[in-house]
Write a protein that holds these residues in place. Sequence first.
Motif, PDB file in Angstrom:
ATOM      1  N   ARG A 117       1.056  -1.280   0.066  1.00 46.34           N
ATOM      2  CA  ARG A 117       0.108  -0.005   0.016  1.00 46.34           C
ATOM      3  C   ARG A 117       0.861   1.207  -0.052  1.00 46.34           C
ATOM      4  NH1 ARG A 117      -5.274  -1.424   0.825  1.00 46.34           N
ATOM      5  NH2 ARG A 117      -5.679  -3.434   1.622  1.00 46.34           N
ATOM      6  N   ILE A 118       1.769   1.310  -0.952  1.00 50.68           N
ATOM      7  CA  ILE A 118       2.909   2.445  -1.072  1.00 50.68           C
ATOM      8  C   ILE A 118       2.288   3.237  -1.999  1.00 50.68           C
ATOM      9  CG2 ILE A 118       5.306   3.394  -1.134  1.00 50.68           C
ATOM     10  CD1 ILE A 118       6.150   0.658   0.509  1.00 50.68           C
ATOM     11  N   PRO A 119       2.198   4.474  -2.126  1.00 51.17           N
ATOM     12  CA  PRO A 119       1.796   5.074  -3.310  1.00 51.17           C
ATOM     13  C   PRO A 119       2.895   5.089  -4.469  1.00 51.17           C
ATOM     14  CG  PRO A 119       1.134   6.708  -1.456  1.00 51.17           C
ATOM     15  CD  PRO A 119       1.766   5.295  -1.026  1.00 51.17           C
ATOM     16  N   ILE A 120       2.704   4.808  -5.732  1.00 50.78           N
ATOM     17  CA  ILE A 120       3.721   4.756  -6.561  1.00 50.78           C
ATOM     18  C   ILE A 120       3.804   5.895  -7.670  1.00 50.78           C
ATOM     19  CG2 ILE A 120       4.853   3.181  -8.463  1.00 50.78           C
ATOM     20  CD1 ILE A 120       3.127   0.809  -7.260  1.00 50.78           C
ATOM     21  N   ILE A 121       4.948   6.384  -7.802  1.00 50.49           N
ATOM     22  CA  ILE A 121       4.973   7.426  -8.987  1.00 50.49           C
ATOM     23  C   ILE A 121       6.020   6.935  -9.920  1.00 50.49           C
ATOM     24  CG2 ILE A 121       6.018   9.645  -9.362  1.00 50.49           C
ATOM     25  CD1 ILE A 121       5.050  10.591  -6.456  1.00 50.49           C
ATOM     26  N   HIS A 122       5.948   7.240 -11.189  1.00 46.46           N
ATOM     27  CA  HIS A 122       6.978   6.816 -12.204  1.00 46.46           C
ATOM     28  C   HIS A 122       7.061   7.843 -12.971  1.00 46.46           C
ATOM     29  CE1 HIS A 122       7.578   4.604 -16.139  1.00 46.46           C
ATOM     30  NE2 HIS A 122       8.876   4.767 -15.523  1.00 46.46           N
ATOM     31  N   THR A 123       8.217   8.429 -12.908  1.00 48.49           N
ATOM     32  CA  THR A 123       8.792   9.402 -13.684  1.00 48.49           C
ATOM     33  C   THR A 123       9.441   8.891 -15.029  1.00 48.49           C
ATOM     34  OG1 THR A 123       9.707  10.907 -12.076  1.00 48.49           O
ATOM     35  CG2 THR A 123      10.622  11.171 -14.381  1.00 48.49           C
ATOM     36  N   SER A 124       8.732   9.177 -16.414  1.00 43.65           N
ATOM     37  CA  SER A 124       9.037   8.532 -17.382  1.00 43.65           C
ATOM     38  C   SER A 124       9.997   9.291 -18.416  1.00 43.65           C
ATOM     39  CB  SER A 124       7.523   8.547 -18.243  1.00 43.65           C
ATOM     40  OG  SER A 124       7.691   7.981 -19.608  1.00 43.65           O
ATOM     41  N   HIS A 125      11.146   8.765 -18.279  1.00 45.58           N
ATOM     42  CA  HIS A 125      12.503   9.349 -18.877  1.00 45.58           C
ATOM     43  C   HIS A 125      12.316   8.940 -20.234  1.00 45.58           C
ATOM     44  CE1 HIS A 125      13.991  10.594 -15.172  1.00 45.58           C
ATOM     45  NE2 HIS A 125      13.736   9.515 -14.600  1.00 45.58           N
ATOM     46  N   ASP A 126      11.574   8.020 -20.827  1.00 45.42           N
ATOM     47  CA  ASP A 126      11.742   7.536 -22.209  1.00 45.42           C
ATOM     48  C   ASP A 126      10.311   7.064 -22.890  1.00 45.42           C
ATOM     49  OD1 ASP A 126      11.228   5.117 -21.081  1.00 45.42           O
ATOM     50  OD2 ASP A 126      13.120   4.247 -21.392  1.00 45.42           O
TER      51      ASP A 126
END
Length: 402
Positions: A117-126
């Motif tokens: 239950r950890i909020p997930i962020i994804h920085t999209s570098h490609d």
Amino acid sequence: MNTRLHILNVSHNHFVRGGSDRYFLSLGELLSKEGNLVVPFCAKSDKDQPSEWATYFPSGADIESPSVLDVLKYHYSPAAKYNLRKLLSGNRFDIAHLHIYYGKLTSSILPVLKDARIPIIHTSHDYKLICAVYSCSRGGSLCEACHGKEYWRAMVHKCNRGSYLRSAISMSESYVSRWLGSVDAIDRFIAVSQFSATRMAENGIDPRRISVVPNFIDIAQFTPQTETGRYFVFFGRVEQSKGVGTLIKAFMQMPDIPLMVIGEGNFLPEAQALAATSPNINFAGFKDGSELYSLVGQSVASILPSEWYENCPMAVLESFAMGRPVIATRIGGLPELISPGEDGDIIEPGDVDSLCTAVRTVWEQRRNPGMGRAARRKAEQQFSSEIHYRRIRDIYDSLRGT
């Protein structure tokens, strides 16, 4: 005063191989400097920078010379899943911030984070989310045929190095990654350019889950240069998609203007052969840190003649921070960074003549510090670490409901 957060910072490398690695490590330093606890989780490598958390780093697949086992690990990593569970069992986290996690860590880590239950962020570098080979290019031309879900097209067109086998592996990995939650498990995507955000939305990702946050630099680490530059510089991966062929052809027509090419890549031997009769073109090899920035600082301007969808390349921000303008192509996120005539120029990709014109214009004005000052000012006002932290922290807090 902001609450101290416990942040899991996730990427494939704990060393610098490219711009996304520099961003990942720099973000960790920035978050720590602001008083947060930052824990890296990366694939193990003998090139790793020291970390007290390295015992949790799993072994990743060998992507360059893969065995059958490596191909399986490229799709799904039991070691990454196990080590992450072990890390989470003894530590609590408020946020998991993912960067390039696929390939070595794989999407096997996503269900583990969701279960915790950890909020997930994804920085999209490609462009992994919309293209099986991450680049939106095929055979040197731009391509968006997969539309973020029809990955079988990558195999049909042999998008990975012209190989059916490699392309089939890219295709199957993309389907497995999507099935494991590369889209559905992510709470917020960060696009580093508006161009990227638009492409993501047009290929099926809810725009309400996308935030645009450009990359950043620590301004204090860069001293703006005011002396007249002596050459133009390209620094980065020496690849055909980066427009290096066009760059070499342009400077072959301008023997009176020096060019320094800094970096390594698959196209390097061909570029050196092409420039063999042009003494004004110098290849300096791979450089990093103070040695790289010293060479860039002595330039008139940086050139990014890319012919693929650049996102928010660190090379532009670093050049600006050193008070050097940038000539770049009208592609991807590059036009969002440069104001033609003020801190650089924008040309059409693959156009040798327009590149020559832009280079000669900047060369003739090289003793006028106006463009360099404007570049440094933009770096301070738009891409500083202080501004970046506020943007990132606002996203973290919105997902935590604070």
